[in-house]
Design a protein around this motif. Structure first.
Motif, PDB file in Angstrom:
ATOM      1  N   UNK A   1       1.861   6.581  -7.098  1.00 36.38           N
ATOM      2  CA  UNK A   1       0.643   7.329  -7.728  1.00 36.38           C
ATOM      3  C   UNK A   1       0.833   8.703  -7.272  1.00 36.38           C
ATOM      4  N   UNK A   2       1.477   9.102  -6.046  1.00 36.06           N
ATOM      5  CA  UNK A   2       1.848  10.615  -5.727  1.00 36.06           C
ATOM      6  C   UNK A   2       2.852  11.139  -6.919  1.00 36.06           C
TER       7      UNK A   2
ATOM      8  N   UNK B   1       0.763  -1.191   0.041  1.00 33.50           N
ATOM      9  CA  UNK B   1       0.030   0.028  -0.257  1.00 33.50           C
ATOM     10  C   UNK B   1       0.974   1.346   0.059  1.00 33.50           C
ATOM     11  N   UNK B   2       1.963   1.348   0.684  1.00 30.61           N
ATOM     12  CA  UNK B   2       2.885   2.221   0.751  1.00 30.61           C
ATOM     13  C   UNK B   2       3.471   2.614  -0.461  1.00 30.61           C
ATOM     14  N   UNK B   3       4.059   1.678  -1.152  1.00 27.51           N
ATOM     15  CA  UNK B   3       4.636   1.675  -2.405  1.00 27.51           C
ATOM     16  C   UNK B   3       3.617   2.276  -3.642  1.00 27.51           C
ATOM     17  N   UNK B   4       2.545   1.782  -3.430  1.00 29.99           N
ATOM     18  CA  UNK B   4       1.557   2.285  -4.513  1.00 29.99           C
ATOM     19  C   UNK B   4       1.139   3.689  -4.333  1.00 29.99           C
TER      20      UNK B   4
ATOM     21  N   UNK C   1       3.308   9.915  -9.974  1.00 31.16           N
ATOM     22  CA  UNK C   1       2.712  10.087 -11.168  1.00 31.16           C
ATOM     23  C   UNK C   1       1.776  11.291 -11.430  1.00 31.16           C
ATOM     24  N   UNK C   2       1.286  11.697 -10.341  1.00 32.57           N
ATOM     25  CA  UNK C   2       0.316  12.847 -10.248  1.00 32.57           C
ATOM     26  C   UNK C   2       1.045  13.982 -10.581  1.00 32.57           C
ATOM     27  N   UNK C   3       2.365  14.015  -9.943  1.00 30.93           N
ATOM     28  CA  UNK C   3       3.382  15.326 -10.201  1.00 30.93           C
ATOM     29  C   UNK C   3       3.888  15.458 -11.525  1.00 30.93           C
ATOM     30  N   UNK C   4       3.976  14.130 -12.212  1.00 32.65           N
ATOM     31  CA  UNK C   4       4.812  14.126 -13.559  1.00 32.65           C
ATOM     32  C   UNK C   4       3.987  14.983 -14.709  1.00 32.65           C
TER      33      UNK C   4
END
Length: 264
Positions: free
Chosen positions: A258-259, A251-254, A261-264
């Motif tokens: 995702x965070x 869960x921590x890695x995902x 990816x959202x910044x990219x």
């Protein structure tokens, strides 16, 4: 064959632009290569000539085919596999067919490995010859008690032979990680066999799940493929602490990915 893990670790795909055809038609380019890889592997497997080195080679060839169409890989935590002094149970989330295709090239050069798989896959056209040659542990995914007995018995036998086992405790492939649907069968197997658990977080939705043919979904090169192995865990007591530790790791890695990816 030059084993994949002899490359620089952690592994990250070198930045490069795919060829014009590969960029324009990633599905056509990749699946053309992938079907050829599976077909050639099947021919060898049918003759009883498909071994661990062949499996790793097919896996690496698949990774390279994905890279050619623009899918970038990030693979970390391999040092935990290399440092293990015994077989282990790898427990991961399950997003797509990518992990079952790529993991042999990561794990097999370190230690012999097999999967817990759905029994119907043993009848899958072409691929079933390859899968049967790897001596997997087949479960129904519909009879939980029977599946547990099968995994504990056959999984312990494999581990005693020095063969590590990869388990995806979710009942189906999904982008959403739901801890309530993540059973503890892998932890129970590790306890029974007296081996460590290695958690594995995966983000492999660059290889989508298809609507009609689930294994042949869209290839999305804009999504990075990520594999992260955690430190070995020993399951003491009833195993609940180890099970929760695996869930926290995944869960921590995902959440982190995702965070990013959202910044990219």
């Amino acid at each position: 064959m030059k084993p994949f893990l002899h490359l620089k670790a952690p592994y990250r795909t070198a930045t490069r632009e795919p060829a014009a055809f590969d960029a324009a038609f990633p599905d056509l380019s990749f699946y053309g290569s992938f079907c050829l890889i599976v077909f050639l592997a099947s021919l060898k497997a049918r003759r009883g000539l498909y071994g661990d080195r062949d499996w790793a080679r097919s896996s690496i060839d698949t990774l390279r085919a994905l890279e050619r169409v623009g899918v970038a890989f990030e693979i970390t935590g391999v040092e935990h596999l290399k440092a293990a002094r015994s077989p282990f149970v790898i427990i991961g989330n399950h997003m797509s067919v990518m992990e079952t295709s790529i993991l042999p090239g990561i794990v097999s050069p370190v230690r012999p490995v097999t999967f817990v798989v759905k029994s119907s896959l043993l009848e899958y056209p072409f691929f079933h010859h390859v899968l049967r040659s790897r001596d997997p542990i087949a479960v129904t995914r519909t009879h939980a008690r029977r599946d547990l007995k099968t995994v504990l018995a056959e999984g312990t036998a494999r581990l005693e032979q020095g063969i590590s086992v990869i388990v995806f405790p979710q009942t189906t492939r999904t982008r959403r990680f739901d801890p309530s649907q993540f059973n503890s069968i892998g932890v129970k197997l590790a306890q029974r066999a007296g081996v460590p658990v290695i958690p594995l977080a995966l983000m492999t939705d660059a290889w989508g799940n298809g609507k009609h043919l689930k294994d042949f979904g869209r290839i999305d090169p804009s999504k990075k493929a990520r594999f992260s192995f955690g430190e070995p865990l020993w399951a003491g007591g009833r195993g609940s602490d180890a099970h929760q530790a695996v869930i926290r790791f995944i869960g921590g890695r995902l959440e982190k990915w995702r965070a990013e990816n959202a910044k990219a």
